[in-house]
Design a protein around this motif. Structure first.
Motif, PDB file in Angstrom:
ATOM      1  N   GLN A  41     -60.718 -45.464   4.949  1.00  0.00           N
ATOM      2  CA  GLN A  41     -60.944 -44.638   3.758  1.00  0.00           C
ATOM      3  C   GLN A  41     -62.259 -43.884   3.876  1.00  0.00           C
ATOM      4  OE1 GLN A  41     -60.444 -46.151  -0.451  1.00  0.00           O
ATOM      5  NE2 GLN A  41     -62.647 -45.824  -0.529  1.00  0.00           N
ATOM      6  N   ALA A  42     -63.306 -44.578   4.300  1.00  0.00           N
ATOM      7  CA  ALA A  42     -64.623 -43.956   4.433  1.00  0.00           C
ATOM      8  C   ALA A  42     -64.592 -42.802   5.439  1.00  0.00           C
ATOM      9  CB  ALA A  42     -65.652 -45.003   4.851  1.00  0.00           C
ATOM     10  N   LEU A  43     -63.955 -43.031   6.589  1.00  0.00           N
ATOM     11  CA  LEU A  43     -63.857 -41.988   7.608  1.00  0.00           C
ATOM     12  C   LEU A  43     -63.060 -40.785   7.102  1.00  0.00           C
ATOM     13  CD1 LEU A  43     -63.209 -44.235  10.738  1.00  0.00           C
ATOM     14  CD2 LEU A  43     -65.226 -42.797  10.364  1.00  0.00           C
ATOM     15  N   ARG A  44     -61.965 -41.072   6.422  1.00  0.00           N
ATOM     16  CA  ARG A  44     -61.096 -40.004   5.906  1.00  0.00           C
ATOM     17  C   ARG A  44     -61.831 -39.141   4.874  1.00  0.00           C
ATOM     18  NH1 ARG A  44     -57.689 -42.423   2.147  1.00  0.00           N
ATOM     19  NH2 ARG A  44     -58.692 -41.135   0.565  1.00  0.00           N
ATOM     20  N   ILE A  45     -62.567 -39.800   3.979  1.00  0.00           N
ATOM     21  CA  ILE A  45     -63.323 -39.067   2.957  1.00  0.00           C
ATOM     22  C   ILE A  45     -64.365 -38.165   3.609  1.00  0.00           C
ATOM     23  CG2 ILE A  45     -65.029 -39.347   1.100  1.00  0.00           C
ATOM     24  CD1 ILE A  45     -63.451 -41.835   0.206  1.00  0.00           C
TER      25      ILE A  45
ATOM     26  N   ASP B  74     -57.785 -39.077  14.157  1.00  0.00           N
ATOM     27  CA  ASP B  74     -57.822 -37.693  13.692  1.00  0.00           C
ATOM     28  C   ASP B  74     -58.229 -37.645  12.217  1.00  0.00           C
ATOM     29  OD1 ASP B  74     -57.223 -35.057  12.854  1.00  0.00           O
ATOM     30  OD2 ASP B  74     -55.769 -34.830  14.460  1.00  0.00           O
ATOM     31  N   MET B  75     -57.273 -37.881  11.325  1.00  0.00           N
ATOM     32  CA  MET B  75     -57.476 -37.952   9.865  1.00  0.00           C
ATOM     33  C   MET B  75     -57.759 -36.613   9.198  1.00  0.00           C
ATOM     34  SD  MET B  75     -59.473 -41.524   9.127  1.00  0.00           S
ATOM     35  CE  MET B  75     -59.331 -42.923  10.228  1.00  0.00           C
ATOM     36  N   ARG B  76     -57.512 -35.509   9.872  1.00  0.00           N
ATOM     37  CA  ARG B  76     -57.689 -34.202   9.224  1.00  0.00           C
ATOM     38  C   ARG B  76     -56.485 -33.889   8.340  1.00  0.00           C
ATOM     39  NH1 ARG B  76     -57.782 -30.270  13.923  1.00  0.00           N
ATOM     40  NH2 ARG B  76     -56.332 -31.851  14.669  1.00  0.00           N
ATOM     41  N   MET B  77     -56.733 -33.593   7.090  1.00  0.00           N
ATOM     42  CA  MET B  77     -55.653 -33.128   6.217  1.00  0.00           C
ATOM     43  C   MET B  77     -55.322 -31.673   6.528  1.00  0.00           C
ATOM     44  SD  MET B  77     -56.583 -34.894   2.591  1.00  0.00           S
ATOM     45  CE  MET B  77     -56.458 -36.671   2.381  1.00  0.00           C
ATOM     46  N   ASP B  78     -56.345 -30.917   6.871  1.00  0.00           N
ATOM     47  CA  ASP B  78     -56.168 -29.523   7.262  1.00  0.00           C
ATOM     48  C   ASP B  78     -56.319 -29.457   8.778  1.00  0.00           C
ATOM     49  OD1 ASP B  78     -56.285 -26.813   7.792  1.00  0.00           O
ATOM     50  OD2 ASP B  78     -57.594 -26.341   6.102  1.00  0.00           O
TER      51      ASP B  78
ATOM     52  N   GLN C 188     -48.252 -38.078   5.240  1.00  0.00           N
ATOM     53  CA  GLN C 188     -49.425 -38.156   6.121  1.00  0.00           C
ATOM     54  C   GLN C 188     -49.631 -39.587   6.620  1.00  0.00           C
ATOM     55  OE1 GLN C 188     -52.196 -36.414   3.338  1.00  0.00           O
ATOM     56  NE2 GLN C 188     -52.223 -34.462   4.408  1.00  0.00           N
ATOM     57  N   PHE C 189     -49.459 -40.553   5.721  1.00  0.00           N
ATOM     58  CA  PHE C 189     -49.580 -41.960   6.108  1.00  0.00           C
ATOM     59  C   PHE C 189     -48.500 -42.356   7.119  1.00  0.00           C
ATOM     60  CE2 PHE C 189     -52.207 -43.599   2.385  1.00  0.00           C
ATOM     61  CZ  PHE C 189     -53.201 -44.121   3.199  1.00  0.00           C
ATOM     62  N   ASP C 190     -47.301 -41.811   6.919  1.00  0.00           N
ATOM     63  CA  ASP C 190     -46.157 -42.247   7.721  1.00  0.00           C
ATOM     64  C   ASP C 190     -46.037 -41.534   9.067  1.00  0.00           C
ATOM     65  OD1 ASP C 190     -45.496 -44.046   5.749  1.00  0.00           O
ATOM     66  OD2 ASP C 190     -44.085 -42.691   4.747  1.00  0.00           O
TER      67      ASP C 190
ATOM     68  N   PHE D  68     -54.027 -41.503  10.085  1.00  0.00           N
ATOM     69  CA  PHE D  68     -54.460 -41.976   8.763  1.00  0.00           C
ATOM     70  C   PHE D  68     -54.220 -43.468   8.553  1.00  0.00           C
ATOM     71  CE2 PHE D  68     -53.769 -37.429   7.735  1.00  0.00           C
ATOM     72  CZ  PHE D  68     -54.971 -37.154   7.098  1.00  0.00           C
ATOM     73  N   SER D  69     -53.215 -44.006   9.220  1.00  0.00           N
ATOM     74  CA  SER D  69     -52.773 -45.378   8.939  1.00  0.00           C
ATOM     75  C   SER D  69     -53.192 -46.356  10.027  1.00  0.00           C
ATOM     76  CB  SER D  69     -51.248 -45.402   8.788  1.00  0.00           C
ATOM     77  OG  SER D  69     -50.795 -46.727   8.620  1.00  0.00           O
ATOM     78  N   ILE D  70     -53.586 -47.563   9.596  1.00  0.00           N
ATOM     79  CA  ILE D  70     -53.950 -48.621  10.544  1.00  0.00           C
ATOM     80  C   ILE D  70     -52.713 -49.247  11.193  1.00  0.00           C
ATOM     81  CG2 ILE D  70     -56.099 -49.155   9.318  1.00  0.00           C
ATOM     82  CD1 ILE D  70     -54.700 -51.597   8.097  1.00  0.00           C
ATOM     83  N   ARG D  71     -51.513 -48.858  10.731  1.00  0.00           N
ATOM     84  CA  ARG D  71     -50.271 -49.469  11.249  1.00  0.00           C
ATOM     85  C   ARG D  71     -49.868 -48.923  12.610  1.00  0.00           C
ATOM     86  NH1 ARG D  71     -45.841 -47.966   7.693  1.00  0.00           N
ATOM     87  NH2 ARG D  71     -47.144 -46.234   7.001  1.00  0.00           N
ATOM     88  N   TYR D  72     -50.407 -47.765  12.974  1.00  0.00           N
ATOM     89  CA  TYR D  72     -49.977 -47.110  14.212  1.00  0.00           C
ATOM     90  C   TYR D  72     -51.143 -47.005  15.186  1.00  0.00           C
ATOM     91  CZ  TYR D  72     -46.368 -45.535  10.914  1.00  0.00           C
ATOM     92  OH  TYR D  72     -45.391 -45.482   9.958  1.00  0.00           O
TER      93      TYR D  72
END
Length: 293
Positions: free
Chosen positions: A191-195, A112-116, A95-97, A103-107
């Motif tokens: 992290q806060a947004l993802r949670i 989005d950040m939805r796991m589902d 998910q990070f990659d 999810f990642s600040i590198r890209y």
């Protein structure tokens, strides 16, 4: 901490086990290696991308749902009790990659950040619609961001003029108020947004409450956490059967929670130096293990 986790589960060859966070399948494969031909493994993952990592093994049943529905889906498979439960919390490596997941600040991608992927709430929706007070609360509580109030105020002021729909737009808008190391700061914000987007702490609480009822006598639960919010919930629940610390007890309440679990080791297991070299992401990991009394 793959080996430490599997060892901690004290696997019974003919047992029934649950991997709540299948992800890349590493823990599941290690459990299967310890199981005999009559053993069974239920693998949960709300991210449908995890399905492609499934081993070709009849002992595995994949359940494409959030682990907060643990008991419900096990009962659909006529399973009332299990011998062990494992959860490796947080975001999986794939998910990070995958930059487009946000999810990642590198890209640079959409926020989005939805796991589902079936869920409707995205991080961009949180940023665009939450009130200043709501944003302040989530950045303070879920990200432990030092200037959460300023951050919330800035987002509300900027979003009225320009869109904050992508990672690059969002980071550029916040650049003037970043405190300390930018990478660490944005990691806390993300992290806060993802949670929030995935209701991670709510799901964790619901799952933990089901575990003591599901475990057989002397069955074990192993949880790997990656930040203090998760770890506090797991630690308190294993020890007290509640999510509050003993100090938080109301002096006017006579009810005392009793845990059905016994903590196997008082201190969490931490990654060793070799693992830290091999996988720097494991630096914040803590493994806690408990056994059904």
């Amino acid at each position: 901490m793959l080996q430490e986790t599997v060892d901690g589960l004290n696997i019974r060859p003919a047992g029934i086990y649950v991997d709540c966070t299948f992800g890349g399948g590493g823990h599941s494969r290690a459990i299967l290696a310890a199981l005999g031909p009559d053993g069974k493994l239920f693998a949960f993952d709300q991210d449908d991308a995890a399905r492609r990592n499934l081993p070709n093994d009849d002992r595995v049943i994949f359940i494409p749902h959030n682990f907060r529905h643990l008991q419900r889906f096990l009962r659909l498979h006529r399973v009332e009790q299990v011998d062990g439960v494992l959860a490796d919390l947080g975001v999986s490596s794939h998910q990070f990659d995958e930059g487009e997941r946000g999810f990642s600040i590198r890209y640079d991608a959409g926020l989005d950040m939805r796991m589902d992927q079936r869920a409707t709430l995205r991080a961009a929706d949180v940023i665009a619609t939450y009130s200043e007070q709501q944003l302040h609360r989530l950045f303070e509580q879920f990200g432990e961001v030092t200037n959460a109030k300023t951050l919330a105020r800035t987002i509300v002021a900027v979003r009225s003029k320009i869109p904050l729909a992508t990672i690059s737009q969002f980071k550029a808008a916040l650049q003037p108020i970043v405190k300390g190391n930018p990478n660490k700061y944005f990691a806390q914000v993300f992290q806060a947004l993802r949670i929030e987007v995935n209701d991670e702490l709510g799901a964790l609480k619901e799952m933990l409450q089901q575990v003591p009822l599901l475990l057989r006598h002397r069955g074990r639960v192993a949880m790997i956490t990656f930040h203090s919010l998760e770890d506090r919930l797991v630690k308190n629940f294993f020890k007290n059967g509640t999510f509050e610390t003993e100090e938080d007890d109301n002096p006017f309440e006579n009810k005392k929670s009793v845990s059905l679990l016994k903590v196997v080791s008082k201190k969490p297991v931490l990654p060793g130096s070799e693992e830290l070299k091999r996988n720097p992401r494991s630096r914040s990991a803590k493994l806690r293990i408990a056994e059904k009394i």
